[in-house]
Design an enzyme around this catalytic site. Sequence first.
Site, PDB file in Angstrom:
ATOM      1  CE  LYS A  81     -14.353 -92.042  19.308  1.00 54.26           C
ATOM      2  NZ  LYS A  81     -15.331 -91.043  19.765  1.00 54.26           N
ATOM      3  CB  SER A 113     -16.007 -88.174  21.368  1.00 57.34           C
ATOM      4  OG  SER A 113     -14.623 -88.171  21.077  1.00 57.34           O
TER       5      SER A 113
END
Length: 783
Positions: free
Chosen positions: A730, A687
């Site tokens: 996140k 990611s």
Amino acid sequence: MNPSNTQQGIDKTSATIQLPILPVKETVVFPLMSIPLVIMESEYTPLLDKAIMESEPIGIIGHKDRNITEDNGLHIFDVGTSAYVLKMLRFHDGSMRVLVQGVERFKVLKILETAPYPKAEVSIVKQAPLSEVEAEAVMRTMKDLMRDLMDKVNYLPDDIWQTIANTDDPSNLIDTIASNLKIGYDAKQFILETFDILERMRLVSSHIQREIKIIDVAKKIKEDASAEIGKSQREYILREQMKVIQRELGEGDDRTEEIESYRTQIEAVGMTEEAKETALLELDRFSRMNPAASEYTVSRTYLDWMISLPWNKSSIDMLDITEASRILDEDHYGLKEPKERILEYLSVRKLNPSIKGPILCFVGPPGVGKTSLGRSIARAMGRKFYRMSLGGVRDEAEIRGHRRTYVGAMPGRIIQALRRVQSNNPVIMMDELDKLGKDFRGDPSSALLEVLDPEQNNNFSDHYLDVNFDLSPVFFLGTANVMETIPSALLDRMEILYLPGYTDMEKLAISKQYIINREIKKNGLSPKMVKFNDEAIIKIIDDYTRESGLRNLTREVSNICRKIAKSAAEGNAEEIVITPEKVMEYLGPERFYREKSFEKPRIGVVPGLAWTSVGGEILFIEAIKMPGRNSLTLTGHIGNVMRESMQAALSFIRSRSPIWGIDPSFFESFDFHIHVPAGATPKDGPSAGIAIATALLSVITDRPVKPHLAMTGEITLRGDVLPIGGIKEKSLGAYRAGIRTVILPKHNEKDLAELPDEVKSAIRFIVVERVEEVFKIALDDKK
């Protein structure tokens, strides 16, 4: 003893005398009866010597406690028989054999002395005489009954009928018959205490009639038995005879009573037909088993488990949706999605009571309230709650139970839970599903496949019980910190509900509504003694805890409360207001430095977004260039996947270098170093791909990265931005770090709907499909 029987039929002219008392065990002496006695107690030797030498009567009376070994308190009945000692023999062991003849009934009025032998003041019972008609009726009735009995039994003495025929006194006749009947010690004592002759006749008659009936039943059993039967069949018939005899006499031993108690409970607990049949077969086997056999305890334990399970015991669901919603809100702040799912289930169950319970699994970081939410669900539904910790469980038998062939076999945890809560529809929470073990003893997750499948668990079979038990009414909940370690087949059977970390504002609200008040009360303080202002709570959240949940926050608040409690115990009762300065005074220096977004543009530094076990964090990707020969150095304790993302990012930039005005020969003259700080912490995953590419292009083109910006997304060699996971966590990490702009893959746009309004209002989310879009947004045009 029935007191009325001891008073009725007494002649009021009864004489009062003093008698030495000889207590006897398991023996009743009737008037005019001669009976041998065995006396083991040497302290009664003087009493017997005096009685036989001086031809004086003694009082013979029975012990109340037939198992008594020492008669320190004279635990004797109130009624006995006066008697003469006819003969006495002494033996080497100190015991004596005496022959006594009963004379008259007496009733103890008072114990005069106990040493050297007991002596009491007694009242001789003079029975009221019967009329001539009554006496004749008694004589005929008793003789007829005895004649019938003697025709059927062979245990009566040969000369008993001669004695009965020559007796012309009704009272003596009844006593003679009673002394020769096979009836219990308590029954004979009760007859002795019955002074009324007619009432005594009725008692003895009932015993004779019962004996005759038992003999008839026994005869029928023998006639029905096969002429040729084996040894085992013969033993069975003899046991059945014994049961019938004991049942008719009302003198069944403890074993018979126990077996009948088991049978009654098996019929009453509401088992399924299959379970009842199995239990009755086991009970039949148990009834024929020797108590000394090794399997006796195993069989008994199995029966205890079968009758103790809640086969038809259920809690009544509380289907008041408004009240359930109030309870959930009272216990937990936020958690909108799990609460909504529970209320949906209750609503559907209210409309369709036969619906099977869902299998919900709460997934989220530690301390966000997964387990406590299970308790609140049980309270909201009005059901029992049981928490089952599965962390480290490696044996399949923990779930399905052990077979009874093993020593110490027990049912599995599911059956044990149902027995403990005594309800067949509790809320059972299976904690730490992601930490199940697996070794040579089996795979417990495979055993859970049947438990956690609403279409199969209505016939769950525990190896110990070996019968089906319906688990469909049970509301199963699971918890896990991560889904990756939960087996896919088990995961497919559950409905996943994510519980992300809390924002700082949510932690502040939870602290004010729940944590602070609870910890103040827990530490013996009152709300008037301590106040927390919002700035102090925020400081604890930011500088003393690093978590998605609330456990460390609770510990730090409790730490402060304990220090205030110590001060209060020393006599300081002043109100204390907790400010940020007070927090540092009580807790010491700040423990954590939270990564913050930089305030000014930087070259080669890009904040990425990472998911950790305690929630989301920002992760800085740093890149530099230096003269060299086109080498790439990668550091920061990174995994293979992240290493490949770094190589792919550099290859993509080199392949498109003319687009950004980069001379292709540039790469032959420089080396590149990519580093991810916090080098002691392992990091991996794809990611960070677009953040790595942005850092490299920034350092190559000397274009700074804009401040207050972070990004996440996987990169391909063609420059496509692929979706990633953990958007909610996140985003919360970016929010806590002060990020104002977050770049996400286009395919993750749908995940933004799950974010709290507080986060969406503070952060601008930009979705992209190509890396070129990222560069355009993140890099400043000015070098």
